[in-house]
Design a protein around this motif. Structure first.
Motif, PDB file in Angstrom:
ATOM      1  N   MET A 288       0.685  -1.029   0.009  1.00 15.31           N
ATOM      2  CA  MET A 288      -0.114  -0.223  -0.141  1.00 15.31           C
ATOM      3  C   MET A 288       0.715   1.161  -0.111  1.00 15.31           C
ATOM      4  O   MET A 288       1.758   1.331   0.852  1.00 15.31           O
ATOM      5  CB  MET A 288      -0.796  -0.178   1.039  1.00 15.31           C
ATOM      6  CG  MET A 288      -1.592   0.859   1.627  1.00 15.31           C
ATOM      7  SD  MET A 288      -2.642   0.219   2.754  1.00 15.31           S
ATOM      8  CE  MET A 288      -3.792   1.064   3.045  1.00 15.31           C
ATOM      9  N   SER A 289       0.480   2.035  -0.872  1.00 15.68           N
ATOM     10  CA  SER A 289       1.459   3.207  -0.925  1.00 15.68           C
ATOM     11  C   SER A 289       0.756   4.563  -0.467  1.00 15.68           C
ATOM     12  O   SER A 289      -0.539   4.610  -0.479  1.00 15.68           O
ATOM     13  CB  SER A 289       1.845   3.705  -2.482  1.00 15.68           C
ATOM     14  OG  SER A 289       0.745   4.060  -3.033  1.00 15.68           O
ATOM     15  N   SER A 290       1.431   5.054   0.110  1.00 17.06           N
ATOM     16  CA  SER A 290       0.751   6.369   0.848  1.00 17.06           C
ATOM     17  C   SER A 290       1.318   7.674   0.078  1.00 17.06           C
ATOM     18  O   SER A 290       2.357   7.661  -0.542  1.00 17.06           O
ATOM     19  CB  SER A 290       1.272   6.502   2.396  1.00 17.06           C
ATOM     20  OG  SER A 290       2.719   6.882   2.268  1.00 17.06           O
ATOM     21  N   SER A 291       0.321   8.495   0.043  1.00 21.54           N
ATOM     22  CA  SER A 291       0.726   9.608  -0.848  1.00 21.54           C
ATOM     23  C   SER A 291       1.677  10.635   0.007  1.00 21.54           C
ATOM     24  O   SER A 291       1.461  10.777   1.197  1.00 21.54           O
ATOM     25  CB  SER A 291      -0.797  10.624  -1.303  1.00 21.54           C
ATOM     26  OG  SER A 291      -1.266  10.835   0.016  1.00 21.54           O
ATOM     27  N   PRO A 292       2.353  11.429  -0.690  1.00 24.84           N
ATOM     28  CA  PRO A 292       3.267  12.547   0.039  1.00 24.84           C
ATOM     29  C   PRO A 292       2.822  13.289   0.870  1.00 24.84           C
ATOM     30  O   PRO A 292       1.461  13.791   0.668  1.00 24.84           O
ATOM     31  CB  PRO A 292       4.346  12.935  -1.062  1.00 24.84           C
ATOM     32  CG  PRO A 292       3.667  12.811  -2.240  1.00 24.84           C
ATOM     33  CD  PRO A 292       2.576  11.486  -2.040  1.00 24.84           C
ATOM     34  N   GLN A 293       3.106  13.593   2.117  1.00 23.07           N
ATOM     35  CA  GLN A 293       2.469  14.567   2.879  1.00 23.07           C
ATOM     36  C   GLN A 293       3.456  15.834   2.874  1.00 23.07           C
ATOM     37  O   GLN A 293       4.512  15.894   2.966  1.00 23.07           O
ATOM     38  CB  GLN A 293       2.406  14.099   4.332  1.00 23.07           C
ATOM     39  CG  GLN A 293       1.573  13.075   4.288  1.00 23.07           C
ATOM     40  CD  GLN A 293       1.188  12.403   5.726  1.00 23.07           C
ATOM     41  OE1 GLN A 293       1.843  13.106   6.767  1.00 23.07           O
ATOM     42  NE2 GLN A 293       0.282  11.447   5.922  1.00 23.07           N
TER      43      GLN A 293
END
Length: 164
Positions: free
Chosen positions: A1-6
């Motif tokens: 699962m990839s997270s979007s950059p914050q």
């Protein structure tokens, strides 16, 4: 699962209060310590070439009163290792130079006279003209290069090189 950059948290400080204090205080302290060390260990004589030569000086400084007598002679390093002036008649006499003048002799025997700013005033063999007065050597007894007889020439003006 990839997270979007914050996005970065711009409310968070890069350094703590202690970190800011260290950055603000330590560099100026180190600079002050370096300048203090340089000031304490600096030796003006090491900057000028040659070895120091004994030179009689007085408290006279530019702007002080002068006796106004004409003084002239050729600058010379005597056999005694002291600075002398030789008059046109061949007579040798000792001068008392203005405050903070110095003299140095190079390894080849060249004498150089310096003013308080360490600027070259004259070299041995230069014919000098200045104003001042004459005094008994008595007030200068105990200092190196004071003659036992005759008078001292008190230099109380700028020193002018007439001819090398």
């Amino acid at each position: 699962m990839s997270s979007s950059p914050q996005a970065p948290d711009i409310r968070r400080r890069a350094l703590s209060t202690r970190g800011y204090l260290v950055v603000a205080v330590v560099p100026p302290l180190l600079a002050a310590l370096g300048f203090a060390t340089l000031w304490a260990t600096h030796n003006d004589e090491a900057v000028l070439p040659g070895r120091p030569v004994p030179l009689l000086t007085s408290a006279w400084k530019p702007g002080s009163a002068s006796d106004g007598a004409a003084i002239s002679g050729m600058l010379q390093l005597g056999q005694d290792g002291c600075v002398h002036l030789v008059g046109q008649d061949g007579s040798e006499f000792t001068a008392v130079w203005p405050a903070e003048f110095t003299a140095r002799s190079s390894t080849d025997g060249t004498l150089t006279l310096y003013d308080p700013a360490d600027a070259v005033v004259a070299h041995n063999g230069d014919e000098l003209r200045m104003n001042g007065g004459f005094s008994s050597p008595a007030p200068y007894r105990g200092h190196q290069c004071v003659p036992t007889k005759g008078q001292l020439a008190l230099v109380q003006s700028t020193v002018t090189v007439v001819s090398p």
